[in-house]
Design a protein around this motif. Structure first.
Motif, mmCIF file in Angstrom:
data_model
loop_
_atom_site.group_PDB
_atom_site.id
_atom_site.type_symbol
_atom_site.label_atom_id
_atom_site.label_comp_id
_atom_site.label_asym_id
_atom_site.label_seq_id
_atom_site.Cartn_x
_atom_site.Cartn_y
_atom_site.Cartn_z
ATOM 1 N N THR A 29 0.858 -1.190 0.000
ATOM 2 C CA THR A 29 0.000 0.000 0.000
ATOM 3 C C THR A 29 0.886 1.228 0.000
ATOM 4 O O THR A 29 1.751 1.376 0.872
ATOM 5 N N LEU A 30 0.691 2.096 -0.970
ATOM 6 C CA LEU A 30 1.417 3.370 -1.023
ATOM 7 C C LEU A 30 0.504 4.476 -0.528
ATOM 8 O O LEU A 30 -0.655 4.571 -0.962
ATOM 9 N N LEU A 31 1.017 5.299 0.361
ATOM 10 C CA LEU A 31 0.316 6.501 0.805
ATOM 11 C C LEU A 31 1.078 7.691 0.248
ATOM 12 O O LEU A 31 2.253 7.894 0.560
ATOM 13 N N VAL A 32 0.396 8.431 -0.620
ATOM 14 C CA VAL A 32 1.023 9.562 -1.313
ATOM 15 C C VAL A 32 0.285 10.843 -0.916
ATOM 16 O O VAL A 32 -0.950 10.900 -0.988
ATOM 17 N N TYR A 33 1.041 11.848 -0.519
ATOM 18 C CA TYR A 33 0.452 13.126 -0.113
ATOM 19 C C TYR A 33 0.865 14.195 -1.121
ATOM 20 O O TYR A 33 2.041 14.278 -1.497
ATOM 21 N N SER A 34 -0.073 15.000 -1.539
ATOM 22 C CA SER A 34 0.236 16.067 -2.493
ATOM 23 C C SER A 34 -0.692 17.245 -2.267
ATOM 24 O O SER A 34 -1.719 17.126 -1.593
ATOM 25 N N GLU A 35 -0.327 18.363 -2.870
ATOM 26 C CA GLU A 35 -1.255 19.484 -2.930
ATOM 27 C C GLU A 35 -2.384 19.119 -3.883
ATOM 28 O O GLU A 35 -2.227 18.254 -4.750
ATOM 29 N N GLY A 39 -4.194 17.071 -12.412
ATOM 30 C CA GLY A 39 -3.198 16.369 -13.196
ATOM 31 C C GLY A 39 -2.229 15.523 -12.400
ATOM 32 O O GLY A 39 -1.510 14.698 -12.974
ATOM 33 N N ILE A 40 -2.203 15.686 -11.064
ATOM 34 C CA ILE A 40 -1.234 14.936 -10.270
ATOM 35 C C ILE A 40 -1.539 13.441 -10.287
ATOM 36 O O ILE A 40 -0.636 12.602 -10.277
ATOM 37 N N ILE A 44 1.040 10.273 -11.131
ATOM 38 C CA ILE A 44 1.305 9.167 -10.214
ATOM 39 C C ILE A 44 1.054 7.821 -10.898
ATOM 40 O O ILE A 44 1.886 6.906 -10.838
ATOM 41 N N THR A 45 -0.098 7.683 -11.564
ATOM 42 C CA THR A 45 -0.423 6.400 -12.194
ATOM 43 C C THR A 45 0.522 6.089 -13.356
ATOM 44 O O THR A 45 0.774 4.918 -13.662
ATOM 45 N N ALA A 46 1.071 7.136 -13.995
ATOM 46 C CA ALA A 46 2.003 6.916 -15.096
ATOM 47 C C ALA A 46 3.266 6.206 -14.635
ATOM 48 O O ALA A 46 3.881 5.451 -15.403
ATOM 49 N N VAL A 47 3.657 6.409 -13.381
ATOM 50 C CA VAL A 47 4.841 5.725 -12.846
ATOM 51 C C VAL A 47 4.614 4.217 -12.818
ATOM 52 O O VAL A 47 5.496 3.433 -13.186
ATOM 53 N N PHE A 48 3.416 3.796 -12.411
ATOM 54 C CA PHE A 48 3.091 2.363 -12.400
ATOM 55 C C PHE A 48 3.046 1.812 -13.824
ATOM 56 O O PHE A 48 3.517 0.700 -14.083
ATOM 57 N N THR A 49 2.479 2.583 -14.735
ATOM 58 C CA THR A 49 2.370 2.139 -16.126
ATOM 59 C C THR A 49 3.745 1.895 -16.740
ATOM 60 O O THR A 49 3.969 0.871 -17.399
ATOM 61 N N ARG A 50 4.664 2.818 -16.507
ATOM 62 C CA ARG A 50 6.009 2.671 -17.066
ATOM 63 C C ARG A 50 6.729 1.452 -16.504
ATOM 64 O O ARG A 50 7.533 0.826 -17.193
ATOM 65 N N ARG A 51 6.428 1.103 -15.261
ATOM 66 C CA ARG A 51 7.044 -0.066 -14.627
ATOM 67 C C ARG A 51 6.258 -1.349 -14.883
ATOM 68 O O ARG A 51 6.624 -2.415 -14.402
#
Length: 204
Positions: A29-35, A39-40, A44-51
């Motif tokens: 489980t990843l917990l990601v905090y952002s403003e 588009g954020i 984030i999901t693009a990182v999973f797609t590339r991997r």
């Protein structure tokens, strides 16, 4: 006329947990905090797609910190891969903090909704016993269907689905994305933000 069976499920359903492509890997489980910036989520999901790592579930909500949003993402992976994904996400300019966890490090909940054929439920008492044993809640009953809700861990939600499906009563099924909090008494990102504020004041 019998209602058409419609199943709405996460990537790991309707196969049992740890089957197929997830075998031998850990559910992180990843917990990601952002403003809260448009588009954020795509970044984030693009990182999973590339991997080439599939996201099992994703939930976005406000955190306890004003102006900060929290992304709760689950994915099957090995630790080396998940470390790289977490670091890449954290490099995104609008991401404040990203961390990964195993299930034993979190308090976890999901919600499962089950729509069951009333006629089959009435014919088979085992269905009602299953619902009671799972501590699920019957939300509505009418001549056509019964709606049932269960709040719990992922495996509890899916186990009830598999058991009910074997009895041929499931018309529809869906489960929510995971929500999770750490076992720390405060938001994991709070300490990080405090340190950043101290540095800003020191350098300002």
């Amino acid at each position: 006329m019998k209602e058409k069976k419609e199943i709405q499920i996460g990537r790991s359903d309707p196969q049992p947990p740890n089957s197929g492509g997830s075998e031998g890997r850990t559910l992180y489980t990843l917990l990601v905090y952002s403003e809260n910036i448009a588009g954020i989520l795509n970044q984030i999901t693009a990182v999973f797609t590339r991997r080439q790592v599939n996201i099992e579930s994703l939930n976005v909500s406000a955190s306890s910190i004003p102006g900060v949003h929290k992304y709760t993402i689950t994915a099957y992976s090995d630790e080396d891969q998940i470390v790289k994904i977490t670091k890449q996400i954290e490099k995104k300019i609008d991401v404040i903090k990203a961390s990964y966890y195993t299930d034993d490090q979190l308090f976890i909940r999901e919600v499962g909704l089950y729509k069951l054929a009333t006629s089959v439920v009435l014919e088979n008492p085992e269905i009602s016993r299953l619902v009671r044993r799972a501590d699920a809640h019957i939300m509505e009953v009418n001549p056509t269907f019964c709606s049932v809700m269960l709040s719990g861990k992922t495996e509890e939600i899916t186990d009830l689905y598999f058991a009910l499906d074997k009895l041929g009563c499931v018309l529809q099924y869906t489960r929510s994305g995971r929500i999770a909090v750490t076992r720390s008494p405060v938001e994991q990102v709070s300490d990080f933000l405090e340190e950043q504020e101290k540095l800003r004041r020191k350098n300002g």
